[in-house]
Design a protein around this motif. Structure first.
Motif, PDB file in Angstrom:
ATOM      1  N   UNK A 182      58.564  34.393  32.640  1.00 16.16           N
ATOM      2  CA  UNK A 182      58.196  35.677  32.018  1.00 16.16           C
ATOM      3  C   UNK A 182      56.989  35.510  31.083  1.00 16.16           C
ATOM      4  N   UNK A 183      57.068  34.505  30.190  1.00 16.95           N
ATOM      5  CA  UNK A 183      55.986  34.337  29.214  1.00 16.95           C
ATOM      6  C   UNK A 183      54.686  33.887  29.875  1.00 16.95           C
ATOM      7  N   UNK A 184      54.787  32.984  30.877  1.00 18.20           N
ATOM      8  CA  UNK A 184      53.567  32.499  31.525  1.00 18.20           C
ATOM      9  C   UNK A 184      52.917  33.639  32.308  1.00 18.20           C
ATOM     10  N   UNK A 185      53.743  34.436  32.961  1.00 19.72           N
ATOM     11  CA  UNK A 185      53.220  35.567  33.731  1.00 19.72           C
ATOM     12  C   UNK A 185      52.539  36.563  32.792  1.00 19.72           C
ATOM     13  N   UNK A 186      53.208  36.843  31.655  1.00 21.74           N
ATOM     14  CA  UNK A 186      52.659  37.790  30.701  1.00 21.74           C
ATOM     15  C   UNK A 186      51.274  37.319  30.210  1.00 21.74           C
ATOM     16  N   UNK A 187      51.162  36.012  29.995  1.00 23.49           N
ATOM     17  CA  UNK A 187      49.902  35.447  29.501  1.00 23.49           C
ATOM     18  C   UNK A 187      48.781  35.644  30.521  1.00 23.49           C
ATOM     19  N   UNK A 188      49.035  35.173  31.761  1.00 24.43           N
ATOM     20  CA  UNK A 188      47.985  35.246  32.779  1.00 24.43           C
ATOM     21  C   UNK A 188      47.644  36.715  33.068  1.00 24.43           C
ATOM     22  N   UNK A 189      48.682  37.531  33.151  1.00 25.44           N
ATOM     23  CA  UNK A 189      48.444  38.953  33.434  1.00 25.44           C
ATOM     24  C   UNK A 189      47.624  39.602  32.335  1.00 25.44           C
ATOM     25  N   UNK A 190      47.942  39.245  31.104  1.00 26.09           N
ATOM     26  CA  UNK A 190      47.214  39.828  29.973  1.00 26.09           C
ATOM     27  C   UNK A 190      45.729  39.449  30.009  1.00 26.09           C
ATOM     28  N   UNK A 191      45.436  38.187  30.303  1.00 18.44           N
ATOM     29  CA  UNK A 191      44.038  37.752  30.338  1.00 18.44           C
ATOM     30  C   UNK A 191      43.289  38.465  31.465  1.00 18.44           C
ATOM     31  N   UNK A 192      43.968  38.602  32.626  1.00 24.98           N
ATOM     32  CA  UNK A 192      43.318  39.260  33.770  1.00 24.98           C
ATOM     33  C   UNK A 192      43.128  40.756  33.514  1.00 24.98           C
ATOM     34  N   UNK A 193      44.176  41.428  33.026  1.00 28.16           N
ATOM     35  CA  UNK A 193      44.034  42.885  32.803  1.00 28.16           C
ATOM     36  C   UNK A 193      43.004  43.165  31.714  1.00 28.16           C
ATOM     37  N   UNK A 194      42.954  42.292  30.694  1.00 23.20           N
ATOM     38  CA  UNK A 194      41.926  42.472  29.658  1.00 23.20           C
ATOM     39  C   UNK A 194      40.524  42.344  30.252  1.00 23.20           C
ATOM     40  N   UNK A 195      40.325  41.283  31.076  1.00 24.55           N
ATOM     41  CA  UNK A 195      38.999  41.056  31.677  1.00 24.55           C
ATOM     42  C   UNK A 195      38.586  42.277  32.490  1.00 24.55           C
ATOM     43  N   UNK A 196      39.534  42.811  33.258  1.00 21.63           N
ATOM     44  CA  UNK A 196      39.235  43.985  34.085  1.00 21.63           C
ATOM     45  C   UNK A 196      38.973  45.204  33.187  1.00 21.63           C
ATOM     46  N   UNK A 197      39.830  45.350  32.148  1.00 22.32           N
ATOM     47  CA  UNK A 197      39.739  46.519  31.269  1.00 22.32           C
ATOM     48  C   UNK A 197      38.425  46.551  30.480  1.00 22.32           C
TER      49      UNK A 197
END
Ligand code: ADP
Length: 491
Positions: A378-393
């Motif tokens: 959960x935490x690792x997914x949240x981290x990677x997802x957050x970095x990717x969604x931020x980059x896109x956003x």
């Protein structure tokens, strides 16, 4: 975490306090030393003035013609000799501070040398060298009569060995030694007054030594009040600093406690919200699945929007719960076997739709096959997802996002780069802070500032580290390193 903040705050405060005390002590010592030196200077000046007036008064009693007649060794037998010697003896008797008086002139053969004319003790210059002890002279009054050295008597023309510069300067006008000096009479200061003939020419100099032992004692004693004053000041500063540090530590403790209570409250509220939100989500799912009867298109559209909002709300609540857990040091990490191939495929799929919508170039550099490892999913997914969604956003349409992944020696190295708006320099130090958003996106792009705080907490909680580089207008790269163990068996 809270404890760490508290102890690091009081630790740095103790250092600041120690620094203030050291600076205060140094300043007090410098100021006291300066004041002491000034006082000593004033006292010395005062002593010199007194000495000058003694020397110039005494010279008025000496007849220059008597001096002019005393030139050779045999001249001590002349009446002028005893007149001058007795005159000086009298002056000595009248002023108990005078320890010695003598007269010197420039040598007739070599004016760069000085020779004695006479002194206050040498009524008979050979008194200490003849065989008659009844006329011995203890010039320095130490109870021992020495023919040479301390009790050496002078006769006209005798060498003045190693005279100080001031002795020469005295031919121009009255002066004193610049420094006190120590001789067989104790601590002494010498005053010089020129003896001038009728035409005003200096033919000799009268030197008067006065005792300065008392003076040294007085100057030393002036140091005591300064020392007392300095100690008192330093004590006050130390007490005040300790008090201030105590008050400040108390405040830090109070603030930390308020912060802790706030995080606890945040956690409780989020926890209370989580259950009903999940229930609403599932109800909406079953509504959309037609479990409660078929809906028309309009109703389906509305229910879909509601489901989307419920999902967002559920994400926000779980994020708030994570923030509160990290803050309270209660983050629970459960490493479990994770198939990294499936893990990253799922995550990348989540961002693909927005990537396409914004027409971004999405570059993925990652190994073709990835191992199964032990990580908190959960935490690792949240981290990677957050970095990717931020980059896109934070990247404008038609920009580029690059995802790099490497696994080397049991360490996962991951970085997400973009060609987006970047993070202003002044915000960079606070960007991992709770709820912090940079000034260039605060009012233009939606967000809550929780993501990076949780991402960094999740990586550090698993023994890794996270960092970033960024330039406004050019882009940002967030990276992390995560140590991991390979899992045996299937994920
Ligand atoms: P949010 O994105 O919801 O505001 P985050 O905690 O994920 O919260 O990010 C915190 C802040 O960091 C963002 O508000 C933004 O200012 C900055 N930031 C994060 N990632 C990027 C990025 N890729 N480019 C520019 N700024 C970023």
């Amino acid at each position: 975490m809270e404890k760490k903040i508290k102890s690091s705050a009081s630790f740095s405060l103790t250092w600041i306090g120690a620094l203030i005390v050291i600076v205060a002590i140094a300043l007090t010592a410098i100021v006291s030393w300066f004041l002491y030196q000034k006082t000593v200077e004033l006292l010395t000046d005062n002593l010199r003035q007194r000495l000058l007036s003694i020397a110039t008064t005494q010279v008025a009693n000496i007849d220059p013609e008597d001096i002019a007649s005393l030139n050779t060794e045999e001249d001590w037998k002349k009446p002028q000799w005893s007149r001058v010697v007795l005159q000086m003896k009298k002056a000595k008797q009248n002023n108990e501070n005078i320890v010695f008086m003598y007269i010197f002139r420039k040598s007739a053969d070599d004016p760069s040398k000085l020779v004695f004319v006479t002194d206050a003790e040498s009524l008979n210059p050979y008194a200490n060298t003849d065989n008659d002890s009844s006329n011995d002279v203890d010039a320095n009054g130490d109870g021992i009569v020495e023919a040479d050295g301390a009790d050496q008597l002078q006769w006209p023309g005798q060498d003045y060995p190693e005279p100080p510069d001031e002795a020469f300067e005295a031919f121009e006008g009255p002066t004193t030694n610049r420094e006190l000096y120590e001789d067989s009479y104790g601590k002494v200061l010498t005053g010089y007054a020129p003896i001038r003939n009728a035409s005003g020419v200096t033919i000799a100099v009268l030197a008067t030594d006065i005792k300065a032992d008392d003076f040294s004692l007085i100057t030393r004693q002036t140091l005591y009040p300064f020392l007392l004053f300095s100690t008192f000041l330093v004590l006050i500063i130390v007490i005040l600093s300790i008090l201030l540090i105590k008050i400040w530590n108390k405040r830090v403790e109070i603030f930390a406690e308020i912060d802790r209570q706030k995080d606890e409250l945040l956690g409780i509220v989020a926890h209370q919200l989580a259950k009903p939100i999940t229930a609403i989500r599932w109800d909406l799912e079953s509504l959309l699945d037609g479990d409660l009867g078929q809906m028309n298109e309009e109703q389906k559209k509305d229910a879909n929007v509601m489901r989307g909002q419920a999902v967002n709300l559920a994400d926000l609540v779980s994020m708030i719960l994570d923030v509160s857990r990290i803050q309270l040091g209660k983050m629970q990490l459960t490493p479990q076997p994770l198939n990294l191939n499936e893990f990253f495929t799922e995550i990348l799929q989540v961002v693909e739709p927005t990537v396409e919508q914004k027409k971004l170039r999405f570059i993925k550099n990652m190994p073709k096959t990835l191992p199964i490892v032990l990580l908190d999913k959960r935490y690792t997914r949240m981290t990677v997802e957050n970095l990717l969604t931020n980059a896109v956003k934070y990247t404008p349409d038609s920009g580029k996002v690059t995802f790099d992944l490497k696994i080397e020696n049991g360490i996962m190295r991951c970085s997400v780069s973009d060609t987006g708006c970047g993070i202003p320099k002044e915000d960079q130090g606070k960007i991992f802070g709770k709820m912090y958003r940079a000034s260039n996106v605060r009012n233009t792009v939606e967000g809550n500032g929780f993501g990076l705080y949780v991402a960094k907490g999740a990586i550090e909680g698993q023994g890794g580290k996270m960092w970033f580089t960024s330039e406004v207008g050019k882009g940002t790269t967030f990276s992390f390193e995560l140590p991991m163990k390979e899992a045996s068996g299937k994920a």
